[in-house]
Design a protein around this motif. Structure first.
Motif, PDB file in Angstrom:
ATOM      1  N   UNK A 136      42.881   0.021  64.610  1.00 43.71           N
ATOM      2  CA  UNK A 136      42.756  -0.991  63.617  1.00 43.71           C
ATOM      3  C   UNK A 136      41.232  -2.024  63.654  1.00 43.71           C
ATOM      4  N   UNK A 137      40.883  -2.066  65.080  1.00 44.72           N
ATOM      5  CA  UNK A 137      39.689  -2.846  65.214  1.00 44.72           C
ATOM      6  C   UNK A 137      38.511  -2.121  64.760  1.00 44.72           C
ATOM      7  N   UNK A 138      38.524  -0.729  64.965  1.00 42.61           N
ATOM      8  CA  UNK A 138      37.463   0.040  64.586  1.00 42.61           C
ATOM      9  C   UNK A 138      37.039  -0.122  63.067  1.00 42.61           C
ATOM     10  N   UNK A 139      38.353  -0.181  62.277  1.00 44.65           N
ATOM     11  CA  UNK A 139      38.397  -0.103  60.878  1.00 44.65           C
ATOM     12  C   UNK A 139      37.835  -1.788  60.610  1.00 44.65           C
ATOM     13  N   UNK A 140      38.191  -2.767  61.465  1.00 42.63           N
ATOM     14  CA  UNK A 140      37.587  -4.114  60.841  1.00 42.63           C
ATOM     15  C   UNK A 140      35.990  -4.091  60.997  1.00 42.63           C
ATOM     16  N   UNK A 176      34.285  -2.485  58.202  1.00 39.69           N
ATOM     17  CA  UNK A 176      34.201  -3.751  57.093  1.00 39.69           C
ATOM     18  C   UNK A 176      33.189  -4.798  57.246  1.00 39.69           C
ATOM     19  N   UNK A 177      33.163  -5.307  58.562  1.00 38.41           N
ATOM     20  CA  UNK A 177      32.197  -6.453  58.925  1.00 38.41           C
ATOM     21  C   UNK A 177      30.644  -5.846  58.644  1.00 38.41           C
ATOM     22  N   UNK A 178      30.645  -4.664  59.114  1.00 40.06           N
ATOM     23  CA  UNK A 178      29.002  -4.118  58.917  1.00 40.06           C
ATOM     24  C   UNK A 178      28.705  -3.795  57.483  1.00 40.06           C
ATOM     25  N   UNK A 179      29.645  -3.262  56.831  1.00 43.12           N
ATOM     26  CA  UNK A 179      29.307  -3.116  55.347  1.00 43.12           C
ATOM     27  C   UNK A 179      29.199  -4.370  54.422  1.00 43.12           C
ATOM     28  N   UNK A 180      29.864  -5.477  55.060  1.00 42.81           N
ATOM     29  CA  UNK A 180      29.773  -6.753  54.293  1.00 42.81           C
ATOM     30  C   UNK A 180      28.395  -7.159  54.621  1.00 42.81           C
ATOM     31  N   UNK A 200      27.367  -1.294  66.602  1.00 41.11           N
ATOM     32  CA  UNK A 200      27.413  -0.805  68.236  1.00 41.11           C
ATOM     33  C   UNK A 200      28.943  -0.665  68.541  1.00 41.11           C
ATOM     34  N   UNK A 201      29.619  -1.986  67.953  1.00 46.23           N
ATOM     35  CA  UNK A 201      30.858  -2.384  68.205  1.00 46.23           C
ATOM     36  C   UNK A 201      31.755  -1.231  68.169  1.00 46.23           C
ATOM     37  N   UNK A 202      31.470  -0.540  66.649  1.00 46.26           N
ATOM     38  CA  UNK A 202      32.396   0.532  66.307  1.00 46.26           C
ATOM     39  C   UNK A 202      32.256   1.558  67.118  1.00 46.26           C
ATOM     40  N   UNK A 229      35.016 -13.500  62.534  1.00 46.27           N
ATOM     41  CA  UNK A 229      36.203 -12.943  62.879  1.00 46.27           C
ATOM     42  C   UNK A 229      35.953 -11.866  63.909  1.00 46.27           C
ATOM     43  N   UNK A 230      34.920 -11.009  63.452  1.00 47.76           N
ATOM     44  CA  UNK A 230      34.480  -9.677  63.850  1.00 47.76           C
ATOM     45  C   UNK A 230      33.941  -9.932  65.279  1.00 47.76           C
ATOM     46  N   UNK A 231      32.923 -11.087  65.310  1.00 50.87           N
ATOM     47  CA  UNK A 231      31.977 -11.312  66.647  1.00 50.87           C
ATOM     48  C   UNK A 231      32.977 -12.256  67.501  1.00 50.87           C
ATOM     49  N   UNK A 232      33.096 -13.626  67.239  1.00 47.67           N
ATOM     50  CA  UNK A 232      33.858 -14.386  68.270  1.00 47.67           C
ATOM     51  C   UNK A 232      35.330 -14.019  68.362  1.00 47.67           C
ATOM     52  N   UNK A 233      35.928 -13.769  67.262  1.00 48.43           N
ATOM     53  CA  UNK A 233      37.478 -13.418  67.232  1.00 48.43           C
ATOM     54  C   UNK A 233      37.453 -12.071  68.426  1.00 48.43           C
ATOM     55  N   UNK A 234      36.473 -11.049  68.458  1.00 48.00           N
ATOM     56  CA  UNK A 234      36.805 -10.130  69.010  1.00 48.00           C
ATOM     57  C   UNK A 234      36.408 -10.773  70.753  1.00 48.00           C
ATOM     58  N   UNK A 235      35.536 -11.611  70.919  1.00 44.40           N
ATOM     59  CA  UNK A 235      35.398 -11.912  72.205  1.00 44.40           C
ATOM     60  C   UNK A 235      36.483 -12.810  72.686  1.00 44.40           C
ATOM     61  N   UNK A 236      37.059 -13.602  72.080  1.00 41.03           N
ATOM     62  CA  UNK A 236      38.035 -14.398  72.422  1.00 41.03           C
ATOM     63  C   UNK A 236      39.464 -13.675  72.697  1.00 41.03           C
ATOM     64  N   UNK A 237      39.472 -12.576  71.696  1.00 39.02           N
ATOM     65  CA  UNK A 237      40.755 -12.265  71.737  1.00 39.02           C
ATOM     66  C   UNK A 237      40.769 -10.959  72.745  1.00 39.02           C
TER      67      UNK A 237
END
Length: 461
Positions: free
Chosen positions: A421-425, A428-432, A315-317, A250-258
């Motif tokens: 909100x994307x920054x927070x996401x 979360x992805x990096x921590x996971x 880097x995305x953050x 969600x964090x990678x491809x979801x970002x790209x397509x969104x």
């Protein structure tokens, strides 16, 4: 009698079926397998490329929708979100269609299906059409999103584990380029014929769909060993790693397509760009993000997908912080720099996360005492099934991004709250990623004693 590994079965299924396939056998791979896999990869990319273009069709159609169409910015954001959710849902059945019908056969069928949404769009793109009709036609383009799942599942079966990162990254990257290419076509149409001729875009793509289907029919193969296995889907759905990787995707491809679908609308509404000005900028980010996806896969092959993915989310953050600042200050040059960086990083992360999937299930096979072809077969079975689920959930990230932008512009007239909100996401992805795949497990025995784990179990996936 068993058909030889390198020749299709002509007696049982037809000339385009290969009855035995063992890419982990290096002798077979170097003598025949690599050539066959490369050929299938090339034409898979062609078909998936057209599929992505049609999936993202409404990200450019909305640029043609001036005031005479009677659709406000919130309505346009919702319109480009509809294909995302339909494409995400279709990715699950598309994944298993490869095993049911054959990779080559399904590539031909799924390519021909693209004619339906393309023709429908050509019929309705004019002022006076109801918003409900636009939504229904936009939903049809979701079939292009399903193409990705079947294409990736098919190519995953052709390549050995040691080359999956590069192959899957190249397949996905070549497909992803369909997004900026259709945006360039729209730019050409708007720049030459004006913003009132959207049907010219469809006039370009309908013949290309037929060409893609024909090439797949003539050049691709079906793999008989990739049989339909509903048990694999159930096993993959029960596996926690499937859902963890879904979140990361969600964090990678979801970002790209969104971002790809929303970029033009953000430029129009936040920075008052005209359709031509927006179209002249929107293709840059998706193009760079697509081109770098194979690089993410190659880096993951070399140093581990989890490591690349972690640094990628960091880097995305950082890029999102830049975008939030530029959005608040209404600085277009800084905004473009930050937003395009997000595209590049999301593309890089797409490659690294998809490399992780087969690596995780291969590691699980080894941990269960399997070895050799038995371990490879286990990894292919579970990773192929998991890819469909992960791809479906990941694509929903694109829906979330467009709905977040819609709400943000409705309530504040700006995209800044959405970016926060994307920054927070991404945090979360990096921590996971770190907690599950990179954190060193606590020692169960005194330091230095036999059996003590010194490195993360999944560090190399």
């Amino acid at each position: 009698m068993t058909t030889p590994t390198t020749t299709p079965s002509r007696s049982r299924r037809g000339a385009r079926w290969i009855e035995r396939w063992d890419p982990e056998d290096e002798t077979f791979w170097h003598e025949r397998g690599e050539r066959i896999a490369r050929r299938n990869l090339i034409y898979s990319v062609v078909s998936e490329h057209i599929g992505f273009s049609i999936w993202s069709l409404w990200s450019v159609m909305v640029l043609f929708m001036g005031p005479e169409y009677g659709v406000d910015p919130a309505g346009k954001f919702f319109l480009v979100a509809v294909p995302t959710v339909v494409g995400a849902v279709l990715r699950v059945p598309y994944t298993f269609a490869v095993a049911r019908f054959g990779g080559r056969n399904w590539t031909v069928a799924s390519a021909l299906l693209l004619i339906v949404p393309s023709t429908a769009a050509a019929l309705v793109m004019e002022p006076g059409t109801s918003y409900t009709t636009f939504m229904l036609v936009a939903a049809l383009t979701g079939v292009g999103g399903g193409n990705f799942a079947s294409s990736m599942t098919n190519i995953n079966s052709f390549y050995p584990l040691r080359k999956k990162g590069w192959a899957l990254g190249l397949n996905a990257g070549g497909g992803n380029i369909g997004v900026p290419v259709i945006q360039l076509v729209a730019l050409l149409v708007i720049g030459t014929a004006g913003a009132t001729r959207p049907r010219l875009v469809l006039a370009v793509y309908i013949p290309l769909i037929a060409v893609a289907a024909l090439l797949a029919a003539l050049k691709m193969d079906n793999l008989a060993p990739v049989s339909n296995d509903t048990g694999a889907a159930i096993d993959a759905a029960r596996e926690p790693h499937t859902w963890i990787m879904s979140v990361l995707y969600i964090g990678t491809f979801g970002s790209f397509i969104g971002y790809s679908f929303a970029f033009g609308l953000v430029l129009q509404n936040q920075f008052d760009r005209t359709p031509l000005q927006a179209a002249s900028l929107t293709f840059v980010g998706p193009l760079l993000g697509s081109l770098i996806r194979p690089v993410g896969g190659r880096l993951a092959d070399r140093v581990g997908g989890a490591r690349i993915t972690l640094w990628n989310f960091a880097g995305m953050a950082a890029a999102t912080v830049v975008v939030v600042h530029a959005s608040a200050e209404r600085s277009l040059p800084v905004f473009l720099a930050g937003f395009i960086s997000l595209f590049v990083l999301s593309g890089l992360g797409n490659g690294s996360t998809y490399k992780m999937i087969p690596g995780i299930f291969q590691a699980q096979a080894v941990s269960r005492g399997l070895a050799g072809e038995e371990a490879a077969a286990y990894g292919r079975r579970l990773s192929g099934a998991a890819m469909g689920l992960i791809g479906a959930v990941g694509a929903l990230g694109g829906l979330a991004i467009n709905l977040a932008f819609r709400q943000s512009f409705m309530t504040t007239g700006s995209g800044t709250p959405a970016f926060v909100s994307f920054l927070a996401a991404y945090a979360v992805c990096g921590t996971l990623t770190w907690a599950v795949y990179l954190r060193k497990p606590s020692a169960q025995a005194p330091a230095g004693s036999p059996g003590t784990q010194r490195t993360p179990a999944y560090a190399e996936v």
